[in-house]
Write a protein that holds these residues in place. Structure first.
Motif, PDB file in Angstrom:
ATOM      1  N   PHE A 115      37.668  50.847  34.079  1.00  0.00           N
ATOM      2  CA  PHE A 115      38.901  50.075  33.907  1.00  0.00           C
ATOM      3  C   PHE A 115      40.139  50.962  34.109  1.00  0.00           C
ATOM      4  O   PHE A 115      41.072  50.610  34.822  1.00  0.00           O
ATOM      5  CB  PHE A 115      38.912  49.455  32.502  1.00  0.00           C
ATOM      6  CG  PHE A 115      40.157  48.666  32.189  1.00  0.00           C
ATOM      7  CD1 PHE A 115      40.378  47.442  32.784  1.00  0.00           C
ATOM      8  CD2 PHE A 115      41.095  49.166  31.300  1.00  0.00           C
ATOM      9  CE1 PHE A 115      41.524  46.714  32.493  1.00  0.00           C
ATOM     10  CE2 PHE A 115      42.242  48.439  31.015  1.00  0.00           C
ATOM     11  CZ  PHE A 115      42.459  47.213  31.605  1.00  0.00           C
ATOM     12  N   LYS A 116      40.108  52.130  33.491  1.00  0.00           N
ATOM     13  CA  LYS A 116      41.256  53.036  33.597  1.00  0.00           C
ATOM     14  C   LYS A 116      41.428  53.575  35.010  1.00  0.00           C
ATOM     15  O   LYS A 116      42.542  53.789  35.470  1.00  0.00           O
ATOM     16  CB  LYS A 116      41.090  54.190  32.624  1.00  0.00           C
ATOM     17  CG  LYS A 116      41.335  53.760  31.198  1.00  0.00           C
ATOM     18  CD  LYS A 116      41.323  54.938  30.291  1.00  0.00           C
ATOM     19  CE  LYS A 116      41.876  54.539  28.937  1.00  0.00           C
ATOM     20  NZ  LYS A 116      41.874  55.660  28.024  1.00  0.00           N
ATOM     21  N   ARG A 117      40.279  53.806  35.651  1.00  0.00           N
ATOM     22  CA  ARG A 117      40.355  54.282  37.032  1.00  0.00           C
ATOM     23  C   ARG A 117      40.979  53.206  37.917  1.00  0.00           C
ATOM     24  O   ARG A 117      41.765  53.500  38.813  1.00  0.00           O
ATOM     25  CB  ARG A 117      38.951  54.637  37.518  1.00  0.00           C
ATOM     26  CG  ARG A 117      38.973  55.407  38.818  1.00  0.00           C
ATOM     27  CD  ARG A 117      37.612  55.950  39.175  1.00  0.00           C
ATOM     28  NE  ARG A 117      37.184  56.960  38.229  1.00  0.00           N
ATOM     29  CZ  ARG A 117      36.004  56.964  37.646  1.00  0.00           C
ATOM     30  NH1 ARG A 117      35.136  56.029  37.903  1.00  0.00           N
ATOM     31  NH2 ARG A 117      35.683  57.911  36.807  1.00  0.00           N
ATOM     32  N   VAL A 142      32.342  39.041  40.659  1.00  0.00           N
ATOM     33  CA  VAL A 142      31.807  38.971  39.297  1.00  0.00           C
ATOM     34  C   VAL A 142      31.375  40.363  38.832  1.00  0.00           C
ATOM     35  O   VAL A 142      31.655  40.776  37.702  1.00  0.00           O
ATOM     36  CB  VAL A 142      30.625  37.974  39.222  1.00  0.00           C
ATOM     37  CG1 VAL A 142      29.862  38.120  37.915  1.00  0.00           C
ATOM     38  CG2 VAL A 142      31.141  36.548  39.372  1.00  0.00           C
ATOM     39  N   VAL A 143      30.708  41.097  39.727  1.00  0.00           N
ATOM     40  CA  VAL A 143      30.255  42.448  39.373  1.00  0.00           C
ATOM     41  C   VAL A 143      31.434  43.344  39.027  1.00  0.00           C
ATOM     42  O   VAL A 143      31.431  44.046  38.009  1.00  0.00           O
ATOM     43  CB  VAL A 143      29.414  43.053  40.527  1.00  0.00           C
ATOM     44  CG1 VAL A 143      29.167  44.537  40.283  1.00  0.00           C
ATOM     45  CG2 VAL A 143      28.095  42.325  40.665  1.00  0.00           C
ATOM     46  N   VAL A 144      32.476  43.289  39.864  1.00  0.00           N
ATOM     47  CA  VAL A 144      33.648  44.133  39.620  1.00  0.00           C
ATOM     48  C   VAL A 144      34.300  43.784  38.288  1.00  0.00           C
ATOM     49  O   VAL A 144      34.620  44.667  37.488  1.00  0.00           O
ATOM     50  CB  VAL A 144      34.668  44.018  40.781  1.00  0.00           C
ATOM     51  CG1 VAL A 144      35.985  44.680  40.419  1.00  0.00           C
ATOM     52  CG2 VAL A 144      34.108  44.652  42.042  1.00  0.00           C
ATOM     53  N   VAL A 145      34.451  42.480  38.045  1.00  0.00           N
ATOM     54  CA  VAL A 145      35.078  42.050  36.786  1.00  0.00           C
ATOM     55  C   VAL A 145      34.225  42.472  35.591  1.00  0.00           C
ATOM     56  O   VAL A 145      34.740  42.959  34.581  1.00  0.00           O
ATOM     57  CB  VAL A 145      35.318  40.516  36.786  1.00  0.00           C
ATOM     58  CG1 VAL A 145      35.752  40.034  35.408  1.00  0.00           C
ATOM     59  CG2 VAL A 145      36.376  40.155  37.815  1.00  0.00           C
ATOM     60  N   ALA A 146      32.908  42.330  35.731  1.00  0.00           N
ATOM     61  CA  ALA A 146      32.002  42.730  34.643  1.00  0.00           C
ATOM     62  C   ALA A 146      32.133  44.228  34.370  1.00  0.00           C
ATOM     63  O   ALA A 146      32.194  44.653  33.217  1.00  0.00           O
ATOM     64  CB  ALA A 146      30.563  42.381  35.005  1.00  0.00           C
ATOM     65  N   LEU A 147      32.204  45.028  35.434  1.00  0.00           N
ATOM     66  CA  LEU A 147      32.359  46.474  35.278  1.00  0.00           C
ATOM     67  C   LEU A 147      33.680  46.806  34.605  1.00  0.00           C
ATOM     68  O   LEU A 147      33.754  47.702  33.759  1.00  0.00           O
ATOM     69  CB  LEU A 147      32.274  47.184  36.632  1.00  0.00           C
ATOM     70  CG  LEU A 147      30.878  47.341  37.234  1.00  0.00           C
ATOM     71  CD1 LEU A 147      30.958  48.019  38.583  1.00  0.00           C
ATOM     72  CD2 LEU A 147      29.984  48.142  36.303  1.00  0.00           C
ATOM     73  N   LEU A 148      34.728  46.055  35.003  1.00  0.00           N
ATOM     74  CA  LEU A 148      36.043  46.281  34.402  1.00  0.00           C
ATOM     75  C   LEU A 148      35.997  46.007  32.905  1.00  0.00           C
ATOM     76  O   LEU A 148      36.506  46.792  32.099  1.00  0.00           O
ATOM     77  CB  LEU A 148      37.100  45.388  35.053  1.00  0.00           C
ATOM     78  CG  LEU A 148      37.626  45.827  36.415  1.00  0.00           C
ATOM     79  CD1 LEU A 148      38.586  44.799  36.976  1.00  0.00           C
ATOM     80  CD2 LEU A 148      38.293  47.183  36.328  1.00  0.00           C
ATOM     81  N   ILE A 149      35.379  44.886  32.529  1.00  0.00           N
ATOM     82  CA  ILE A 149      35.306  44.525  31.107  1.00  0.00           C
ATOM     83  C   ILE A 149      34.461  45.539  30.346  1.00  0.00           C
ATOM     84  O   ILE A 149      34.854  46.036  29.291  1.00  0.00           O
ATOM     85  CB  ILE A 149      34.742  43.083  30.936  1.00  0.00           C
ATOM     86  CG1 ILE A 149      35.726  42.079  31.543  1.00  0.00           C
ATOM     87  CG2 ILE A 149      34.490  42.765  29.470  1.00  0.00           C
ATOM     88  CD1 ILE A 149      35.199  40.667  31.645  1.00  0.00           C
ATOM     89  N   LEU A 150      33.294  45.867  30.927  1.00  0.00           N
ATOM     90  CA  LEU A 150      32.421  46.863  30.298  1.00  0.00           C
ATOM     91  C   LEU A 150      33.162  48.193  30.138  1.00  0.00           C
ATOM     92  O   LEU A 150      33.138  48.808  29.071  1.00  0.00           O
ATOM     93  CB  LEU A 150      31.171  47.068  31.155  1.00  0.00           C
ATOM     94  CG  LEU A 150      30.187  48.135  30.666  1.00  0.00           C
ATOM     95  CD1 LEU A 150      29.514  47.675  29.386  1.00  0.00           C
ATOM     96  CD2 LEU A 150      29.140  48.447  31.724  1.00  0.00           C
ATOM     97  N   GLY A 151      33.843  48.596  31.208  1.00  0.00           N
ATOM     98  CA  GLY A 151      34.597  49.851  31.179  1.00  0.00           C
ATOM     99  C   GLY A 151      35.669  49.830  30.119  1.00  0.00           C
ATOM    100  O   GLY A 151      35.842  50.798  29.370  1.00  0.00           O
ATOM    101  N   TYR A 152      36.381  48.697  30.038  1.00  0.00           N
ATOM    102  CA  TYR A 152      37.474  48.584  29.062  1.00  0.00           C
ATOM    103  C   TYR A 152      36.950  48.701  27.636  1.00  0.00           C
ATOM    104  O   TYR A 152      37.452  49.494  26.833  1.00  0.00           O
ATOM    105  CB  TYR A 152      38.207  47.257  29.255  1.00  0.00           C
ATOM    106  CG  TYR A 152      39.289  47.036  28.236  1.00  0.00           C
ATOM    107  CD1 TYR A 152      40.468  47.786  28.294  1.00  0.00           C
ATOM    108  CD2 TYR A 152      39.139  46.117  27.207  1.00  0.00           C
ATOM    109  CE1 TYR A 152      41.461  47.618  27.362  1.00  0.00           C
ATOM    110  CE2 TYR A 152      40.133  45.934  26.266  1.00  0.00           C
ATOM    111  CZ  TYR A 152      41.292  46.682  26.347  1.00  0.00           C
ATOM    112  OH  TYR A 152      42.272  46.514  25.415  1.00  0.00           O
ATOM    113  N   ILE A 153      35.904  47.928  27.330  1.00  0.00           N
ATOM    114  CA  ILE A 153      35.387  47.910  25.954  1.00  0.00           C
ATOM    115  C   ILE A 153      34.749  49.245  25.593  1.00  0.00           C
ATOM    116  O   ILE A 153      35.141  49.895  24.614  1.00  0.00           O
ATOM    117  CB  ILE A 153      34.368  46.754  25.767  1.00  0.00           C
ATOM    118  CG1 ILE A 153      35.082  45.406  25.964  1.00  0.00           C
ATOM    119  CG2 ILE A 153      33.732  46.809  24.393  1.00  0.00           C
ATOM    120  CD1 ILE A 153      34.163  44.217  26.020  1.00  0.00           C
TER     121      ILE A 153
END
Lengths: 159, 104
Positions: free
Chosen positions: A80-82, A15-26
């Protein structure tokens, strides 16, 4: 019971990784769009301050003053890009996400150099050079954060 | 002191070449120490703290190069170049070098 806790912990990490990915993307997309907008606006304003890599000055009525100017920026990609880039490193090929990072960094560095030159009353910048270095978080292969330096000789007309 | 990335100074002639002058500084840049930098690694964008850190380091390297040039009695440093190299993980050397000359 222990197994359940373990599964929950694993899930929590996911969940943390996915949240970071979404946060990073936006946040990353917004930041990049805003940065590009600012770059384009400032490039329009500084368009008449020509930057060249040539070494010889064109003939001028009065000998101009010359001085060194530089601009630099440290810029980082989002989570997200990383992540996308890491995936790319498995298959090989073009990493689009880092291309835009370096493009932004180079253009920003040039703009800062131009702004310094403009403050000095320069009309041109000659023999411009780039210097790029990677600042990574200890791990050798991850690019992620780069510093770009642009420097050159500002030509300040006299009289 | 005239500094330039060109090989000549407009309207002036080089009277004497005094050799290469250089200035450098080594800085640690441990990104994990900085909370803002850690955050920026997630959302992306400029790391202003690092931009300033490296800019100051470059100022210092440049000033050291000029000191050397002054000690040699030069009044200009031409063909200036900057270089960055990583010494060990997390630390980098910033170098400025050029040719010290006397111009008239």
């Amino acid at each position: 019971m222990e197994l359940l806790i373990e599964i929950l912990l694993e899930l929590w990490q996911l969940v943390v990784v996915v949240a970071l990915l979404i946060l990073g993307y936006i946040a990353g997309s917004i930041a990049e769009r805003r940065h590009y907008k600012s770059i384009i606006r400032r490039e329009d304003g500084l368009g008449d301050l020509v930057v060249v890599v040539a070494k010889t000055l064109p003939p001028m009525d009065a000998a101009p003053a010359t001085t060194l100017v530089r601009g630099s920026v440290v810029i980082s990609v989002d989570y997200f890009k990383r992540f996308l880039a890491r995936l790319r490193m498995v298959f090989g090929g073009r990493i689009h996400t880092y291309e835009s990072l370096l493009d932004r960094a180079r253009r920003e560095a040039i703009l800062r150099m131009q702004e310094q030159a403009r403050d000095l009353g320069a009309s041109m910048i000659f023999n411009m050079r780039f210097e790029t270095s990677s600042i990574s978080k200890g791990n050798k292969n991850a690019v992620g954060t780069v510093e770009v330096l642009a420097y050159g000789t500002a030509v300040i007309p006299r009289g | 002191m005239i500094t330039s990335t060109l090989e000549t100074v407009p309207d002036k002639t080089i009277r004497e070449h005094l050799g290469i002058v250089q200035g450098s500084t080594v800085r640690a840049k441990h990104i994990g120490r900085d909370i803002m930098a850690g955050l920026k690694n997630i959302v992306g964008g400029e790391l202003k703290g690092y931009t300033e850190l490296l800019s100051e380091a470059r100022d210092e390297a440049f000033a050291r190069m000029l000191e050397q040039a002054e000690a040699k009695g030069a009044n200009a440093v031409i063909n200036v170049r900057f270089s960055t190299s990583s010494v060990t993980q997390g630390a980098s050397e910033i170098l400025a070098y050029g040719s010290a000359v006397i111009v008239e």
